[in-house]
Design an enzyme around this catalytic site. Structure first.
Site, PDB file in Angstrom:
ATOM      1  N   PHE A 176       0.850  -1.200   0.000  1.00 33.83           N
ATOM      2  CA  PHE A 176       0.000   0.000   0.000  1.00 33.83           C
ATOM      3  C   PHE A 176       0.873   1.233   0.000  1.00 33.83           C
ATOM      4  CE2 PHE A 176      -2.285   3.551   1.836  1.00 33.83           C
ATOM      5  CZ  PHE A 176      -3.389   3.573   1.019  1.00 33.83           C
ATOM      6  N   ASP A 230       9.983   1.787   1.115  1.00 34.51           N
ATOM      7  CA  ASP A 230       8.942   2.759   1.457  1.00 34.51           C
ATOM      8  C   ASP A 230       8.829   2.780   2.982  1.00 34.51           C
ATOM      9  OD1 ASP A 230       6.705   4.198   1.949  1.00 34.51           O
ATOM     10  OD2 ASP A 230       5.365   3.086   0.618  1.00 34.51           O
ATOM     11  N   LYS A 274       4.452  11.245   6.321  1.00 35.88           N
ATOM     12  CA  LYS A 274       3.708  11.205   7.579  1.00 35.88           C
ATOM     13  C   LYS A 274       4.367  12.024   8.697  1.00 35.88           C
ATOM     14  CE  LYS A 274       1.432   6.835   6.469  1.00 35.88           C
ATOM     15  NZ  LYS A 274       0.003   7.056   6.432  1.00 35.88           N
TER      16      LYS A 274
HETATM   17  C1  LIG Z   1       3.757   2.664   3.406  1.00 32.01           C
HETATM   18  C2  LIG Z   1       2.958   3.828   2.880  1.00 32.01           C
HETATM   19  N1  LIG Z   1       3.377   4.466   1.773  1.00 32.01           N
HETATM   20  C3  LIG Z   1       2.698   5.491   1.266  1.00 32.01           C
HETATM   21  C4  LIG Z   1       1.538   5.956   1.850  1.00 32.01           C
HETATM   22  C5  LIG Z   1       0.777   7.098   1.254  1.00 32.01           C
HETATM   23  O1  LIG Z   1       0.924   8.252   2.017  1.00 32.01           O
HETATM   24  P1  LIG Z   1      -0.129   9.451   1.877  1.00 32.01           P
HETATM   25  O2  LIG Z   1      -1.430   8.968   2.397  1.00 32.01           O
HETATM   26  O3  LIG Z   1       0.476  10.562   2.694  1.00 32.01           O
HETATM   27  O4  LIG Z   1      -0.192   9.806   0.433  1.00 32.01           O
HETATM   28  C6  LIG Z   1       1.061   5.309   2.991  1.00 32.01           C
HETATM   29  C7  LIG Z   1      -0.190   5.748   3.629  1.00 32.01           C
HETATM   30  O5  LIG Z   1      -0.737   5.151   4.509  1.00 32.01           O
HETATM   31  C8  LIG Z   1       1.789   4.216   3.526  1.00 32.01           C
HETATM   32  O6  LIG Z   1       1.374   3.561   4.599  1.00 32.01           O
END
Ligand SMILES: Cc1ncc(COP(=O)(O)O)c(C=O)c1O
Length: 418
Positions: free
Chosen positions: A154, A241, A270
């Site tokens: 995700f 990520d 975040k």
């Molecule tokens: C591992 C990971 N990458 C990317 C994202 C996407 O971040 P955003 O919601 O700030 O676009 C999330 C969101 O939960 C995430 O958990």
């Protein structure tokens, strides 16, 4: 009329919350299914609803509020900078960007950084950077670069994120996705990884060192090391990520630090802002990051002075308040206590640091338990029918955790008795 549209009656845990919920449902798209609480205030590990009810926040905005709600230092940085200069766009230089970039590079040990806004944008940028690196450095023939992702990954819901997802909830009826050349392999599966990486047109392997949204899935020991080894062997960029796992969440600065592994690219987001505003970043070394030249990537807001000041304050708080050590210590305590609950109702407790989850044996009931916990004063969210993620702010003390555990245990007993 609303009840008809939704086919259900609105029930709010927050006293008098129905009116707020109805308005959201009437005027906002229905792309979320929130717990029926209506919040208006946050401080530290707590939030309050419009009726004044206090809750522990055990979601922390999906790990964006590692430093706690409305941290005074980050709030001050935000207020002061917003009164001075908020946005210049990247059409001009500003006096804070270079300092912040240096801080990010030195903190995480990379040559260069690209500052963006949402986490999705950071991963999107990582896809672009690694593809271009594939063509210009690795020598992949034009338009043939392959990017490898994992099942249940995700990273948002942009078109590329949907294209890389194996979850129909994300991609259904948003296609076509043809031509992306994304390959999805099982997570934590080394047998599947080697053939995917050894194909000569593979530019990058993009993965979460612990899968958050999938239900806090921790890979087997040695997985990260092996990923590093195979990426190096086949000249493929290892892209971690760390948007949810990074900045102390798992009890290390990065989750990859658990195996002493240094990816070629990391994405952060975040809690890079302590939850004040969307700030994200992509970090890598010159050989990779220098593929970006003027016009190839950008964002009106990325790297704005306000974001820079907030990032500086947010990172200082993590260091000054020893949040990484605290996450490890209090997280360990949480798992130890919760593991005592494993039995008829809970089948598994897992996680690292303060990124934890438990699994409900029957395969369902996570929503009901979250509602029960909310009524008892603790907010958490299911990630699946039977998995609840627990990710409180990293400032949580052991005493607060003890109090929170009592609420969780009591709620488990109550739902079992219903
Ligand atoms: C591992 C990971 N990458 C990317 C994202 C996407 O971040 P955003 O919601 O700030 O676009 C999330 C969101 O939960 C995430 O958990």
């Amino acid at each position: 009329m609303l009840s008809k549209v939704l086919g259900r009656r609105i029930v709010s845990i927050t006293k008098g919350g129905e009116v707020f919920i109805e308005r959201e449902l009437k005027y906002g798209t229905h792309n979320y299914h929130p717990l029926p609480v209506v919040l208006e205030k946050g401080q530290g590990v707590h939030v309050w609803d419009v009726a004044g009810k206090k809750y522990f926040d055990f979601l922390a905005a999906y790990s964006a509020v590692n430093q706690g709600h409305c941290h005074p230092k980050i709030t001050q940085a935000l207020v002061e900078q917003s009164q001075k200069l908020a946005l210049t766009s990247r059409a001009f230089h500003n006096n804070l960007l270079g300092d912040t970039e240096e801080l990010l590079c030195k903190t995480f040990g990379y040559d260069k950084v690209l500052m963006m806004n949402a986490g999705t944008e950071a991963v999107e940028a990582a896809v672009k950077i690694s593809r271009r690196w594939g063509y210009e450095v690795k020598g992949i023939p034009p338009n043939q670069a392959k990017t490898v992702f994992c099942s249940s990954n995700f990273w948002g819901r942009s078109i590329a994120a949907c294209a890389s997802s194996d979850d129909p909830e994300r991609y259904k009826n948003f296609g076509p996705f043809g031509g992306m050349n994304f390959q999805i392999i099982p997570y934590d599966d080394l047998d599947a990884l080697e053939p995917a990486l050894s194909s000569k047109n593979t530019a990058a392997f993009i993965f979460e060192p612990i899968q958050g949204e999938a239900g806090v899935v921790v890979p087997q020991a040695g997985y990260l090391k092996k990923v590093r080894e195979l990426c190096s062997k086949y000249n493929v960029l290892m892209v971690a990520d760390e948007i949810q796992t990074g900045i102390g969440r798992t009890g290390k600065m990065l989750a990859c630090d658990w195996e002493g592994v240094r990816p070629d690219i990391i994405t952060l987001g975040k809690s890079l802002s302590g939850g004040m505003m969307p700030i994200s970043a992509v970090l890598g070394d010159n050989e990779v990051m220098d593929v970006l030249i003027p016009g190839s990537h950008g964002s009106t807001f990325g790297g704005n002075p306000l974001a820079c000041k907030v990032t500086q304050a947010a990172l200082e708080v993590v260091k000054e308040e020893n949040l990484i050590e605290n996450a490890e210590k209090v997280g360990e305590f949480f798992r130890k206590e919760m593991k005592k609950q494993v039995g008829q109702f809970i089948s598994e407790v897992r996680g690292r640091g303060l990124m934890n989850a438990f699994v409900i044996r029957s395969g369902q009931g996570a929503w009901d338990l979250c509602v029960k916990m909310a009524k008892n004063g603790l907010l958490a969210k299911p990630t699946h029918e039977n998995i609840i993620r627990f990710t409180p702010p990293l400032i949580i003390t052991k005493e607060q955790m003890k109090e929170a555990l009592e609420i969780i245990k009591k709620s488990v007993i109550e739902v079992q008795n219903e």
